[in-house]
Design an enzyme around this catalytic site. Structure first.
Site, PDB file in Angstrom:
ATOM      1  N   HIS A 264      -0.265  -2.335 -67.633  1.00  0.00           N
ATOM      2  CA  HIS A 264      -1.146  -2.279 -66.573  1.00  0.00           C
ATOM      3  C   HIS A 264      -1.071  -3.352 -65.681  1.00  0.00           C
ATOM      4  O   HIS A 264      -2.233  -3.945 -65.077  1.00  0.00           O
ATOM      5  CB  HIS A 264      -2.710  -2.017 -67.288  1.00  0.00           C
ATOM      6  CG  HIS A 264      -3.111  -0.573 -67.568  1.00  0.00           C
ATOM      7  ND1 HIS A 264      -3.984  -0.060 -68.162  1.00  0.00           N
ATOM      8  CD2 HIS A 264      -2.173   0.590 -67.333  1.00  0.00           C
ATOM      9  CE1 HIS A 264      -3.823   1.091 -68.506  1.00  0.00           C
ATOM     10  NE2 HIS A 264      -2.572   1.575 -67.868  1.00  0.00           N
TER      11      HIS A 264
ATOM     12  N   CYS B 166       4.019  -9.783 -54.497  1.00  0.00           N
ATOM     13  CA  CYS B 166       4.133  -9.647 -52.910  1.00  0.00           C
ATOM     14  C   CYS B 166       4.738  -8.385 -52.667  1.00  0.00           C
ATOM     15  O   CYS B 166       5.530  -7.617 -52.865  1.00  0.00           O
ATOM     16  CB  CYS B 166       5.359 -10.760 -52.823  1.00  0.00           C
ATOM     17  SG  CYS B 166       5.792 -10.660 -50.993  1.00  0.00           S
TER      18      CYS B 166
ATOM     19  N   ALA C 256     -12.695  -5.426 -84.225  1.00  0.00           N
ATOM     20  CA  ALA C 256     -10.955  -5.705 -84.218  1.00  0.00           C
ATOM     21  C   ALA C 256     -10.744  -7.153 -85.331  1.00  0.00           C
ATOM     22  O   ALA C 256     -10.031  -7.170 -85.878  1.00  0.00           O
ATOM     23  CB  ALA C 256     -10.585  -6.081 -82.908  1.00  0.00           C
TER      24      ALA C 256
ATOM     25  N   ASN D 193      -4.018  -4.384 -71.796  1.00  0.00           N
ATOM     26  CA  ASN D 193      -5.124  -5.366 -71.091  1.00  0.00           C
ATOM     27  C   ASN D 193      -4.146  -6.373 -70.155  1.00  0.00           C
ATOM     28  O   ASN D 193      -2.991  -6.296 -70.149  1.00  0.00           O
ATOM     29  CB  ASN D 193      -5.300  -6.418 -72.405  1.00  0.00           C
ATOM     30  CG  ASN D 193      -6.183  -5.284 -73.233  1.00  0.00           C
ATOM     31  OD1 ASN D 193      -6.906  -4.465 -72.855  1.00  0.00           O
ATOM     32  ND2 ASN D 193      -6.485  -5.924 -74.462  1.00  0.00           N
TER      33      ASN D 193
ATOM     34  N   CYS E  45       8.694 -15.599 -50.008  1.00  0.00           N
ATOM     35  CA  CYS E  45       8.904 -15.062 -48.451  1.00  0.00           C
ATOM     36  C   CYS E  45       8.137 -15.915 -47.355  1.00  0.00           C
ATOM     37  O   CYS E  45       8.427 -15.813 -46.210  1.00  0.00           O
ATOM     38  CB  CYS E  45       8.889 -13.669 -48.107  1.00  0.00           C
ATOM     39  SG  CYS E  45       7.281 -12.970 -48.651  1.00  0.00           S
TER      40      CYS E  45
HETATM   41  P1  OAD Z   1     -12.198   1.023 -72.585  1.00  0.00           P
HETATM   42  O1  OAD Z   1     -13.158   0.099 -72.180  1.00  0.00           O
HETATM   43  O2  OAD Z   1     -12.077   2.367 -72.141  1.00  0.00           O
HETATM   44  O3  OAD Z   1     -12.328   1.088 -74.294  1.00  0.00           O
HETATM   45  C1  OAD Z   1     -12.623   0.078 -75.358  1.00  0.00           C
HETATM   46  C2  OAD Z   1     -12.452   0.604 -76.557  1.00  0.00           C
HETATM   47  O4  OAD Z   1     -12.787  -0.723 -77.312  1.00  0.00           O
HETATM   48  C3  OAD Z   1     -13.568   1.647 -77.001  1.00  0.00           C
HETATM   49  O5  OAD Z   1     -13.044   2.679 -77.642  1.00  0.00           O
HETATM   50  C4  OAD Z   1     -14.441   0.841 -77.937  1.00  0.00           C
HETATM   51  O6  OAD Z   1     -15.051   1.504 -79.119  1.00  0.00           O
HETATM   52  C5  OAD Z   1     -13.467  -0.184 -78.456  1.00  0.00           C
HETATM   53  N1  OAD Z   1     -14.118  -1.336 -78.763  1.00  0.00           N
HETATM   54  C6  OAD Z   1     -15.277  -2.297 -78.410  1.00  0.00           C
HETATM   55  N2  OAD Z   1     -15.350  -3.308 -79.069  1.00  0.00           N
HETATM   56  C7  OAD Z   1     -14.543  -3.377 -79.769  1.00  0.00           C
HETATM   57  C8  OAD Z   1     -14.271  -4.237 -80.900  1.00  0.00           C
HETATM   58  N3  OAD Z   1     -14.972  -5.280 -81.020  1.00  0.00           N
HETATM   59  N4  OAD Z   1     -13.492  -3.904 -81.818  1.00  0.00           N
HETATM   60  C9  OAD Z   1     -12.653  -2.966 -81.754  1.00  0.00           C
HETATM   61  N5  OAD Z   1     -12.811  -1.974 -80.675  1.00  0.00           N
HETATM   62  C10 OAD Z   1     -13.684  -2.134 -79.878  1.00  0.00           C
HETATM   63  O7  OAD Z   1     -10.867   0.092 -72.575  1.00  0.00           O
HETATM   64  P2  OAD Z   1      -9.482   0.713 -72.688  1.00  0.00           P
HETATM   65  O8  OAD Z   1      -9.117   1.823 -73.534  1.00  0.00           O
HETATM   66  O9  OAD Z   1      -8.519  -0.391 -72.863  1.00  0.00           O
HETATM   67  O10 OAD Z   1      -6.973   0.335 -66.558  1.00  0.00           O
HETATM   68  O11 OAD Z   1      -9.167   1.237 -70.930  1.00  0.00           O
HETATM   69  C11 OAD Z   1      -8.005   1.727 -70.711  1.00  0.00           C
HETATM   70  C12 OAD Z   1      -7.891   1.189 -69.266  1.00  0.00           C
HETATM   71  O12 OAD Z   1      -8.978   1.775 -68.384  1.00  0.00           O
HETATM   72  C13 OAD Z   1      -7.786  -0.196 -69.056  1.00  0.00           C
HETATM   73  O13 OAD Z   1      -6.627  -0.618 -69.189  1.00  0.00           O
HETATM   74  C14 OAD Z   1      -8.211  -0.330 -67.401  1.00  0.00           C
HETATM   75  C15 OAD Z   1      -9.517   0.643 -67.537  1.00  0.00           C
HETATM   76  O14 OAD Z   1      -9.611   1.099 -66.386  1.00  0.00           O
HETATM   77  C16 OAD Z   1      -6.709  -0.381 -65.478  1.00  0.00           C
HETATM   78  O15 OAD Z   1      -7.206  -1.438 -65.091  1.00  0.00           O
HETATM   79  C17 OAD Z   1      -5.560   0.341 -64.752  1.00  0.00           C
END
Ligand code: OAD
Length: 237
Positions: free
Chosen positions: A109, A117, A220, A92, A139
């Site tokens: 991330h 910069c 969560a 996050n 700079c």
């Molecule tokens: P995702 O949006 O892919 O997944 C979110 C996850 O959170 C899913 O598995 C949902 O089931 C779960 N979820 C949703 N609400 C919830 C709650 N209230 N309690 C518990 N779980 C819940 O997000 P990420 O896996 O974090 O990268 O995504 C990974 C990366 O993809 C991010 O860091 C970002 C993105 O593109 C970059 O920006 C580089």
């Protein structure tokens, strides 16, 4: 002996804090295609859009309705409990773990509250808007600052440190992450190879749930406190 708990968090832990997850709206992130706002190519094509997008995400962190939830708080409780060393690896870019009080947080991330910069590679804390007209404090030039976010196609941060944290871990926990973005999605495989206990906490089990020894299903704000209580009371280790 202390238990070394390594916790990977994703967008799901911040969902109840008012920050949208990435994959809950047809692959759009806050109404934008990910390739437009989260790739170096998107930034080269339309820098104004990308600056505006991250300025809005950064401003959202200052919204009075955006605050750590009971899931973030439970991880602080675990860190403050005797017998546990806790490290959080977060995908996050928000600051909710820090605001809750977690002390050891690696933002693999990047972070919204930071600017990178491109001339000097220096990072500066930034809580307000910035764009191509902003003079950089390192700079004193304009046009060099970019959001300090690891975009698709870029190498995540702290990879060596993360590897060594997992090697020393006794328990690997993934919270609120869909397991679709590598390398983070592969950390559980690494933990399994090392024979470490693995736990997934998610609203719905992710596609790689079969790799986890234990699963807590639920929001969560409820499932993380439950897990932490079980761990402290020795019910799950
Ligand atoms: P995702 O949006 O892919 O997944 C979110 C996850 O959170 C899913 O598995 C949902 O089931 C779960 N979820 C949703 N609400 C919830 C709650 N209230 N309690 C518990 N779980 C819940 O997000 P990420 O896996 O974090 O990268 O995504 C990974 C990366 O993809 C991010 O860091 C970002 C993105 O593109 C970059 O920006 C580089």
């Amino acid at each position: 002996m202390k238990q070394n708990i390594v916790i990977l968090t994703g967008a799901g832990i911040s969902a109840e804090s008012g920050i949208k997850t990435f994959r809950d709206s047809n692959g759009l992130w806050e109404n934008h295609a990910i390739e437009d706002v989260a790739t170096p190519e998107g930034f080269a094509r339309n820098p104004s859009l990308v600056y505006r997008f991250y300025n809005a995400r950064r401003a959202q962190l200052h919204d009075k309705n955006v605050a750590p939830n009971l899931g973030h708080d439970a991880l602080v409780k675990l860190e403050q409990s005797d017998g546990f060393d806790v490290a959080i690896i977060t995908q996050n870019v928000d600051n909710l773990h820090e605001r809750a009080g977690s002390k050891k947080v690696l933002h693999m991330h990047g972070e919204l509250l930071s600017a990178l910069c491109m001339y000097s590679n220096q990072r500066t804390y930034y809580k307000d808007d910035f764009d191509h007209t902003t003079e950089c404090s390192c700079c004193q030039r304009k046009g060099g600052l970019r959001p300090d976010i690891v975009w698709f196609g870029e190498v995540p941060m702290y990879m060596d440190e993360i590897q060594s944290l997992i090697e020393q871990a006794t328990h690997f926990v993934a919270i609120g992450t869909s397991g679709q973005v590598y390398p983070a999605a592969g950390f559980v495989n690494f933990a399994k190879q090392l024979g470490i206990t693995t736990t997934e906490i998610n609203l719905v089990p992710s596609d790689n749930n079969y790799l986890f020894d234990h699963t807590y299903v639920g929001p969560a704000s409820e499932a993380v406190p439950q897990f932490v209580n079980d761990l402290i009371n020795n019910k799950n280790n």
